[in-house]
Every structure is written in structure tokens, then in C-alpha cells.
Design a protein around this motif. Structure first.
Motif, PDB file in Angstrom:
ATOM      1  N   GLY A  50      -0.690  -2.219   8.665  1.00  0.00           N
ATOM      2  CA  GLY A  50      -0.080  -1.168   9.706  1.00  0.00           C
ATOM      3  C   GLY A  50       1.219  -1.753  10.353  1.00  0.00           C
ATOM      4  N   ILE A  51       2.085  -1.135  10.869  1.00  0.00           N
ATOM      5  CA  ILE A  51       3.373  -1.822  11.571  1.00  0.00           C
ATOM      6  C   ILE A  51       3.387  -0.780  12.644  1.00  0.00           C
ATOM      7  CG2 ILE A  51       4.194  -2.544   9.435  1.00  0.00           C
ATOM      8  CD1 ILE A  51       6.231  -0.128   9.338  1.00  0.00           C
ATOM      9  N   ILE A  52       4.554  -1.488  13.452  1.00  0.00           N
ATOM     10  CA  ILE A  52       4.886  -0.752  14.527  1.00  0.00           C
ATOM     11  C   ILE A  52       6.281  -0.817  14.620  1.00  0.00           C
ATOM     12  CG2 ILE A  52       2.993  -0.866  16.347  1.00  0.00           C
ATOM     13  CD1 ILE A  52       4.589  -3.398  17.570  1.00  0.00           C
ATOM     14  N   ARG A  53       7.211   0.190  14.937  1.00  0.00           N
ATOM     15  CA  ARG A  53       8.786   0.033  15.268  1.00  0.00           C
ATOM     16  C   ARG A  53       8.967   0.812  16.243  1.00  0.00           C
ATOM     17  NH1 ARG A  53       8.250  -2.818  11.398  1.00  0.00           N
ATOM     18  NH2 ARG A  53       9.415  -2.772   9.308  1.00  0.00           N
ATOM     19  N   ILE A  79       0.787  -1.016  -0.021  1.00  0.00           N
ATOM     20  CA  ILE A  79       0.063  -0.006   0.056  1.00  0.00           C
ATOM     21  C   ILE A  79       0.835   1.093   0.073  1.00  0.00           C
ATOM     22  CG2 ILE A  79      -1.963  -1.211   0.975  1.00  0.00           C
ATOM     23  CD1 ILE A  79      -1.360   0.410   3.631  1.00  0.00           C
ATOM     24  N   ARG A  80       1.961   1.333   0.021  1.00  0.00           N
ATOM     25  CA  ARG A  80       3.317   2.320   0.098  1.00  0.00           C
ATOM     26  C   ARG A  80       3.273   2.798  -1.357  1.00  0.00           C
ATOM     27  NH1 ARG A  80       7.766  -0.342   3.402  1.00  0.00           N
ATOM     28  NH2 ARG A  80       7.311  -1.797   1.867  1.00  0.00           N
ATOM     29  N   ASP A  81       3.011   1.810  -2.241  1.00  0.00           N
ATOM     30  CA  ASP A  81       3.249   2.000  -3.707  1.00  0.00           C
ATOM     31  C   ASP A  81       2.192   2.590  -4.369  1.00  0.00           C
ATOM     32  OD1 ASP A  81       3.733   1.724  -6.393  1.00  0.00           O
ATOM     33  OD2 ASP A  81       4.753  -0.330  -6.201  1.00  0.00           O
ATOM     34  N   ALA A  89       2.117   6.455  17.175  1.00  0.00           N
ATOM     35  CA  ALA A  89       0.770   7.288  17.758  1.00  0.00           C
ATOM     36  C   ALA A  89       0.787   8.337  16.649  1.00  0.00           C
ATOM     37  CB  ALA A  89       1.231   7.974  18.956  1.00  0.00           C
ATOM     38  N   ALA A  90       1.719   8.987  16.070  1.00  0.00           N
ATOM     39  CA  ALA A  90       1.631  10.225  15.032  1.00  0.00           C
ATOM     40  C   ALA A  90       0.911   9.659  14.157  1.00  0.00           C
ATOM     41  CB  ALA A  90       2.970  11.061  15.013  1.00  0.00           C
ATOM     42  N   SER A  91       1.271   8.688  13.557  1.00  0.00           N
ATOM     43  CA  SER A  91       0.691   8.149  12.214  1.00  0.00           C
ATOM     44  C   SER A  91      -0.798   7.894  12.447  1.00  0.00           C
ATOM     45  CB  SER A  91       1.432   7.031  11.778  1.00  0.00           C
ATOM     46  OG  SER A  91       1.290   5.845  12.736  1.00  0.00           O
ATOM     47  N   LYS A  92      -1.082   7.291  13.649  1.00  0.00           N
ATOM     48  CA  LYS A  92      -2.504   7.168  13.778  1.00  0.00           C
ATOM     49  C   LYS A  92      -3.374   8.102  14.094  1.00  0.00           C
ATOM     50  CE  LYS A  92      -2.149   2.375  13.281  1.00  0.00           C
ATOM     51  NZ  LYS A  92      -2.681   1.882  12.263  1.00  0.00           N
ATOM     52  N   ALA A  93      -2.633   9.289  14.822  1.00  0.00           N
ATOM     53  CA  ALA A  93      -3.302  10.451  14.854  1.00  0.00           C
ATOM     54  C   ALA A  93      -3.610  11.304  13.468  1.00  0.00           C
ATOM     55  CB  ALA A  93      -2.340  11.568  15.656  1.00  0.00           C
ATOM     56  N   GLY A  94      -2.655  10.924  12.539  1.00  0.00           N
ATOM     57  CA  GLY A  94      -3.036  11.415  11.202  1.00  0.00           C
ATOM     58  C   GLY A  94      -3.966  10.647  10.678  1.00  0.00           C
ATOM     59  N   VAL A  95      -4.386   9.406  10.883  1.00  0.00           N
ATOM     60  CA  VAL A  95      -5.302   8.598  10.256  1.00  0.00           C
ATOM     61  C   VAL A  95      -6.429   8.881  10.740  1.00  0.00           C
ATOM     62  CG1 VAL A  95      -6.380   6.310  10.270  1.00  0.00           C
ATOM     63  CG2 VAL A  95      -3.836   6.606   9.876  1.00  0.00           C
ATOM     64  N   ASP A 125      13.279   4.336  11.348  1.00  0.00           N
ATOM     65  CA  ASP A 125      12.015   3.674  12.103  1.00  0.00           C
ATOM     66  C   ASP A 125      10.679   4.636  12.036  1.00  0.00           C
ATOM     67  OD1 ASP A 125      13.231   1.409  12.444  1.00  0.00           O
ATOM     68  OD2 ASP A 125      13.707   1.583  14.543  1.00  0.00           O
ATOM     69  N   PHE A 126      10.805   6.156  12.202  1.00  0.00           N
ATOM     70  CA  PHE A 126      10.144   7.134  12.094  1.00  0.00           C
ATOM     71  C   PHE A 126       9.258   6.956  10.502  1.00  0.00           C
ATOM     72  CE2 PHE A 126       8.476  10.938  10.651  1.00  0.00           C
ATOM     73  CZ  PHE A 126       7.438  11.413  11.537  1.00  0.00           C
ATOM     74  N   GLN A 127      10.159   7.006   9.668  1.00  0.00           N
ATOM     75  CA  GLN A 127       9.555   7.166   8.226  1.00  0.00           C
ATOM     76  C   GLN A 127       8.945   5.873   7.813  1.00  0.00           C
ATOM     77  OE1 GLN A 127      10.287  10.102   6.609  1.00  0.00           O
ATOM     78  NE2 GLN A 127       8.758   9.265   5.257  1.00  0.00           N
ATOM     79  N   ALA A 128       9.655   4.632   8.426  1.00  0.00           N
ATOM     80  CA  ALA A 128       9.037   3.154   7.844  1.00  0.00           C
ATOM     81  C   ALA A 128       7.460   3.432   8.504  1.00  0.00           C
ATOM     82  CB  ALA A 128       9.600   2.349   8.495  1.00  0.00           C
ATOM     83  N   VAL A 129       7.234   3.698   9.679  1.00  0.00           N
ATOM     84  CA  VAL A 129       5.839   3.660  10.163  1.00  0.00           C
ATOM     85  C   VAL A 129       4.920   4.588   9.716  1.00  0.00           C
ATOM     86  CG1 VAL A 129       4.690   4.285  12.274  1.00  0.00           C
ATOM     87  CG2 VAL A 129       6.715   2.596  12.467  1.00  0.00           C
ATOM     88  N   ILE A 130       5.256   5.827   9.344  1.00  0.00           N
ATOM     89  CA  ILE A 130       4.646   7.006   8.547  1.00  0.00           C
ATOM     90  C   ILE A 130       4.305   6.292   7.101  1.00  0.00           C
ATOM     91  CG2 ILE A 130       4.696   9.190   7.713  1.00  0.00           C
ATOM     92  CD1 ILE A 130       4.297   9.118  10.768  1.00  0.00           C
ATOM     93  N   ASP A 131       5.246   5.569   6.552  1.00  0.00           N
ATOM     94  CA  ASP A 131       5.040   5.308   5.240  1.00  0.00           C
ATOM     95  C   ASP A 131       3.863   4.370   5.105  1.00  0.00           C
ATOM     96  OD1 ASP A 131       6.712   7.131   3.904  1.00  0.00           O
ATOM     97  OD2 ASP A 131       8.198   5.499   3.585  1.00  0.00           O
ATOM     98  N   VAL A 132       3.850   3.356   6.017  1.00  0.00           N
ATOM     99  CA  VAL A 132       2.638   2.427   5.781  1.00  0.00           C
ATOM    100  C   VAL A 132       1.539   2.941   6.435  1.00  0.00           C
ATOM    101  CG1 VAL A 132       1.897  -0.126   6.493  1.00  0.00           C
ATOM    102  CG2 VAL A 132       4.418   0.311   6.050  1.00  0.00           C
ATOM    103  N   ASN A 133       1.366   3.429   7.653  1.00  0.00           N
ATOM    104  CA  ASN A 133       0.238   3.811   8.469  1.00  0.00           C
ATOM    105  C   ASN A 133      -0.405   4.978   7.986  1.00  0.00           C
ATOM    106  OD1 ASN A 133       1.444   1.475   9.844  1.00  0.00           O
ATOM    107  ND2 ASN A 133       1.208   2.587  11.716  1.00  0.00           N
ATOM    108  N   LEU A 134       0.385   5.968   7.329  1.00  0.00           N
ATOM    109  CA  LEU A 134      -0.396   7.217   7.099  1.00  0.00           C
ATOM    110  C   LEU A 134      -0.163   7.432   5.745  1.00  0.00           C
ATOM    111  CD1 LEU A 134      -1.888   9.827   7.711  1.00  0.00           C
ATOM    112  CD2 LEU A 134       0.409  10.805   8.468  1.00  0.00           C
TER     113      LEU A 134
END
Ligand SMILES: NC(=O)c1ccc[n+]([C@@H]2O[C@H](COP(=O)([O-])OP(=O)(O)OC[C@H]3O[C@@H](n4cnc5c(N)ncnc54)[C@H](O)[C@@H]3O)[C@@H](O)[C@H]2O)c1
Length: 246
Positions: free
Chosen positions: A88-91, A60-62, A151-157, A102-111
Motif C-alpha cells: 500500500g502507499i500514501i499520497r 500488484i497493479r498489473d 481513506a477511501a481506498s482502505k474503506a474499499g478494502v 495522487d488520488f488515482q495512484a493510491v486507488i490503483d495500488v491499495n484498492l
């Protein structure tokens, strides 16, 4: 083409996504179950009268893969009635130890991944004048030590959901968030046992939820009788979001 409603569920190879795909199939949806991992062949056959579950491998990142997914759905079924953005993923780490990767990986999938899926869903559903989107966030968007990225990625969601409810309401499309708490899946089974136990101890119920608990909430929000509910966040968390349970 079948007359069954069509649902797309991401992250459907296991855990919560798999339970959602099975539940929606049992509710009569034909389900396009999307995952970047190959899916095991042991998906239980659905009950008589239930919809089919077809697998589609995509990341889904693509952007192009997401567009191809919706093209496939439209060619095969002519419409998309429901989209559940669950992948979704966690790191996890405290911020002073967390890497930018680790920040970017989580934002990329989740948000970003959820946004890409929502954009394609919006294009199709606006055109057909109906649909339902459910985005899986997490209770952790309210705040969790060690999860500044997650948490930031999910707040974005949650924010994305609220905006899309405003943009798509006039087109007959509902958009809601389900925010699970601690659920027993491969993701949480990967936690250190003492960490998992402390999380269970902090639950008002002193139990973990099951993937099916989340699937029930998703099915409720995608039922035609609940389409006046939009832009909301439904917690499935054993009461953890209420606050201090000490
Ligand atoms: N388990 C919990 O306690 C819990 C709590 C709150 C929220 N959630 C959320 O629920 C969702 C599902 O969690 P889970 O516990 O079932 O996780 P899981 O790790 O068991 O399953 C997630 C699935 O998503 C897939 N996936 C990951 N990245 C992908 C990508 N880029 N493209 C396509 N598929 C991808 C994985 O391959 C996997 O099959 C996640 O969004 C998670 O953040 C889980």
C-alpha cells in the motif's frame, strides 16, 4: 514439493509486509514474498523448523503480473493456503490541493491491486476448498484529514473483504481485514517530525506500534483454529479507533 502450507505476502520488502513474511515463515509457512522493489539480501534466516521465504518481484497493479505470480505459486507448490494483501502507499494532501494523479495512484495500488490479488486467490482457494485471506487496511478508513484518497481506498478494502467473506465462506475460505494504526515503518518515518509527534500524542497509548504487532494479528487470523472468524476488521492501533481520547 514441500508439505508446508504456502503463503503469499505482498509489499514484503520492508515494513509491515516484511514482518508478516518473517512471522508466517516462523509459523511454518513457505512464503512467497512479493514486492515491486528489489529486496535486500539481508533477510534474517528463519528459526529451525521454519518455512522458507522466496522473493518474487511483481507490481500488484498489473493484472498479468498478478496472474503470473499465482501461476508460479501453483507450479511450484500446487496450492496457496494464505494470501496477505499488505502492499500500500500514501499520497497525502487536503482535497483542495490533491491532484487527480495522487488520488488515482493510491486507488490503483491499495484498492485495484488488492482486488486483483483477491480475485486470483479466490479462484485458487475456491478450487482447493480452503484458504485464508487477510487484507491490510488502516484505521484511517474511519476518517483522517488529508487522506481522502487513502481513506477511501482502505474503506474499499474493508468492503471488499466483507463481500468476499460472503462469497467464499461456503468454499472453506476465511477473509478478514487487519486495520493498523500508527506503526513504525519506512512509510511513517517519511512523515515530517512534527506531524509524526502530533500523531503519537493523539494515541491513547502515546506510542507507535511495531510491524510485529500487525504480524501477530495476521498470524492469528491465518491459524487453523480461528477459521470461523471471517468478514471481520481487527484493529491493531493502540486504541485510536475508539474515538476522541482528549
Ligand atoms: N505504517 C503505518 O503506520 C500503517 C498504518 C496503517 C496501515 N498501514 C498499511 O500497511 C501496509 C504496509 O505499510 P508499511 O508502513 O509497511 O509501508 P512501507 O512503505 O514501509 O512498505 C510498503 C511496501 O509495499 C511495496 N509496494 C508498494 N506498491 C506496490 C505495488 N504496486 N506492487 C508491489 N509492492 C508494492 C513497497 O515497495 C514497499 O516495500 C500498507 O497497506 C499501509 O497502507 C500502515
Amino acid at each position: 514439493m514441500s508439505n508446508s502450507p504456502i503463503a503469499i505476502v505482498t509489499g514484503a520488502a520492508k515494513g509491515i509486509g516484511r514482518a508478516i513474511a518473517e512471522r508466517l515463515a516462523n509459523d511454518g509457512f513457505d512464503v512467497l514474498a512479493v514486492d515491486m522493489e528489489p529486496v535486500s539480501e539481508d533477510l534474517p534466516s528463519a528459526a529451525p523448523g521454519a518455512g522458507k521465504i522466496l522473493f518474487h518481484r511483481a507490481d500488484i497493479r498489473d493484472e498479468q503480473a498478478v496472474q503470473a505470480l499465482f501461476r508460479t505459486a501453483m507450479e511450484r507448490h500446487g496450492r496457496v493456503d494464505a494470501v496477505v494483501n499488505n502492499a500500500g502507499i500514501i499520497r497525502d494532501n487536503m482535497i483542495h490541493r490533491m491532484t487527480l494523479e495522487d488520488f488515482q495512484a493510491v486507488i490503483d495500488v491499495n484498492l485495484k491491486g488488492t482486488w486483483l490479488m483477491c480475485r486470483e486467490a479466490a479462484r485458487v482457494m475456491k478450487e482447493q476448498g480452503s484458504g485464508g485471506i487477510v487484507n491490510i487496511a488502516s484505521r484511517a478508513w474511519l476518517g483522517n484529514r488529508g487522506q481522502s484518497n487513502y481513506a477511501a481506498s482502505k474503506a474499499g478494502v474493508v468492503a471488499l473483504t466483507r463481500v468476499l467473506a460472503l462469497e467464499l465462506g461456503r468454499h472453506g475460505v476465511s477473509v478478514n481485514t487487519v486495520a493498523p494504526g500508527l506503526i513504525d515503518t519506512p512509510l511513517t518515518r517519511g512523515l515530517e517530525p512534527h506531524v509524526l509527534q502530533s500523531l503519537i500524542d493523539a494515541q491513547p497509548t502515546r506510542t507507535m506500534g511495531k510491524p510485529e504487532d500487525v504480524a501477530h494479528a495476521v498470524a492469528f487470523l491465518l491459524n487453523k483454529d480461528t477459521r470461523f472468524i471471517t468478514g471481520q476488521t481487527l484493529y491493531v492501533d493502540g486504541g485510536k479507533s475508539i474515538g476522541a481520547g482528549i
